[in-house]
Design an enzyme around this catalytic site. Structure first.
Site, PDB file in Angstrom:
ATOM      1  N   CYS A 115     104.276  40.357  63.596  1.00  0.00           N
ATOM      2  CA  CYS A 115     104.946  41.640  63.411  1.00  0.00           C
ATOM      3  C   CYS A 115     104.036  42.800  63.831  1.00  0.00           C
ATOM      4  O   CYS A 115     103.833  43.017  65.019  1.00  0.00           O
ATOM      5  CB  CYS A 115     105.440  41.770  61.969  1.00  0.00           C
ATOM      6  SG  CYS A 115     106.770  42.994  61.788  1.00  0.00           S
ATOM      7  N   HIS A 223     108.525  36.640  61.240  1.00  0.00           N
ATOM      8  CA  HIS A 223     107.600  36.284  60.162  1.00  0.00           C
ATOM      9  C   HIS A 223     107.611  34.777  59.887  1.00  0.00           C
ATOM     10  O   HIS A 223     108.250  34.310  58.939  1.00  0.00           O
ATOM     11  CB  HIS A 223     107.959  37.049  58.888  1.00  0.00           C
ATOM     12  CG  HIS A 223     107.602  38.496  58.940  1.00  0.00           C
ATOM     13  ND1 HIS A 223     106.404  38.989  58.475  1.00  0.00           N
ATOM     14  CD2 HIS A 223     108.281  39.551  59.457  1.00  0.00           C
ATOM     15  CE1 HIS A 223     106.364  40.296  58.680  1.00  0.00           C
ATOM     16  NE2 HIS A 223     107.492  40.662  59.273  1.00  0.00           N
ATOM     17  N   GLU A 225     105.292  33.144  58.581  1.00  0.00           N
ATOM     18  CA  GLU A 225     104.534  32.850  57.368  1.00  0.00           C
ATOM     19  C   GLU A 225     105.432  32.738  56.132  1.00  0.00           C
ATOM     20  O   GLU A 225     104.978  32.300  55.070  1.00  0.00           O
ATOM     21  CB  GLU A 225     103.461  33.920  57.145  1.00  0.00           C
ATOM     22  CG  GLU A 225     103.906  35.190  56.446  1.00  0.00           C
ATOM     23  CD  GLU A 225     104.748  36.128  57.298  1.00  0.00           C
ATOM     24  OE1 GLU A 225     105.240  37.142  56.776  1.00  0.00           O
ATOM     25  OE2 GLU A 225     104.905  35.844  58.504  1.00  0.00           O
TER      26      GLU A 225
END
Length: 254
Positions: A115, A223, A225
């Site tokens: 990001c 994202h 993660e």
């Protein structure tokens, strides 16, 4: 005989906020957890290191990889040649991120940006940002309402189209369309000449880039993660990053 450690050490950029009058630096657990699940050892890097170059160099010399996390802050626009102020600025994060990119690039150290981290890699290499994606005509909505539950904010929002024969496609096992989450208000307007576009959204917005002539310098706009244990593609990205960092560690070891 001493203990031999072969899990790569990953430096993670920290962000700063004002918490009840106290300047506070932090990194979300989800980034640290994703690194440890993939076999890396995360080390949070405070912004103060930029004020003491010899300490910054000492810290970075120990690393095997760098992660540039997402953030609620935005890069100050003067870094990419635009006037005006940025109400959600974190100048210390800008300085730290650009120092980490310079170090990783010059030493061919693995780097993974997410990001804001992707935007930092682009700006550091001469690219520029679109400061408000809502002003784009015929563009997708690339962010979820902050009032929604996290499970909805991080749910798949749109597809991306990986470029054939790129680093991203190699990690994913092909260039098949991939559904990703989307939580950003700014995006890439143009890349620098050193970057390769790795994926785009259906509206043409760049969703992933890599640094040319570098073993592993990948950045994505979404994202991965977020709960990678439930997403094969996200696990593949972190596995590839940690694999590259482990190889870097082995190459630099005496």
């Amino acid at each position: 005989m001493g203990i031999i450690f072969n899990n790569p050490l990953i430096g993670v950029a920290m962000c700063q906020i004002n918490h009840n009058g106290h300047l506070t630096q932090s990194v979300h657990n989800k980034y640290l957890t994703a690194i440890t699940q993939a076999g890396g050892v995360p080390l949070a890097l405070p912004q103060q290191l930029c004020a003491t170059p010899h300490l910054l160099e000492q810290a970075l010399a120990m690393l095997d990889g760098v992660m540039l996390t997402g953030s609620t802050s935005n890069i100050e626009p003067w870094h990419y040649g635009e006037a005006g102020s940025e109400p959600h600025a974190d100048p210390g994060r800008d300085r730290l991120a650009f120092a980490l990119i310079t170090w990783a690039t010059s030493r061919r150290m693995p780097l993974f940006g997410i990001c804001r981290g992707m935007q930092e890699l682009v700006v550091a290499n001469g690219g520029a940002l679109c400061r408000d994606l809502e002003r784009r005509k015929n563009g997708l909505t690339h962010h979820a309402e902050a009032t929604r539950p996290l499970s909805e904010q991080y749910a798949p929002a749109h597809d991306i189209f990986p470029e054939a024969h790129g680093l991203l496609a190699s990690l994913l096992g092909g260039d098949a369309i991939l559904a990703v989450n989307s939580l950003h208000h700014q995006g890439i307007r143009e890349t620098g000449p050193q970057l390769r576009v790795e994926a785009r959204a259906p509206d043409g917005l760049i969703e992933a880039v890599s640094l040319r002539h570098h073993p592993f310098a990948l950045a994505v706009q979404w994202h991965p993660e977020w709960q990678p244990e439930q997403n094969d593609a996200s696990r593949a990205l972190f596995a590839g990053f940690i694999h590259a960092a482990r190889h870097y560690h082995e190459e630099k070891s005496p």
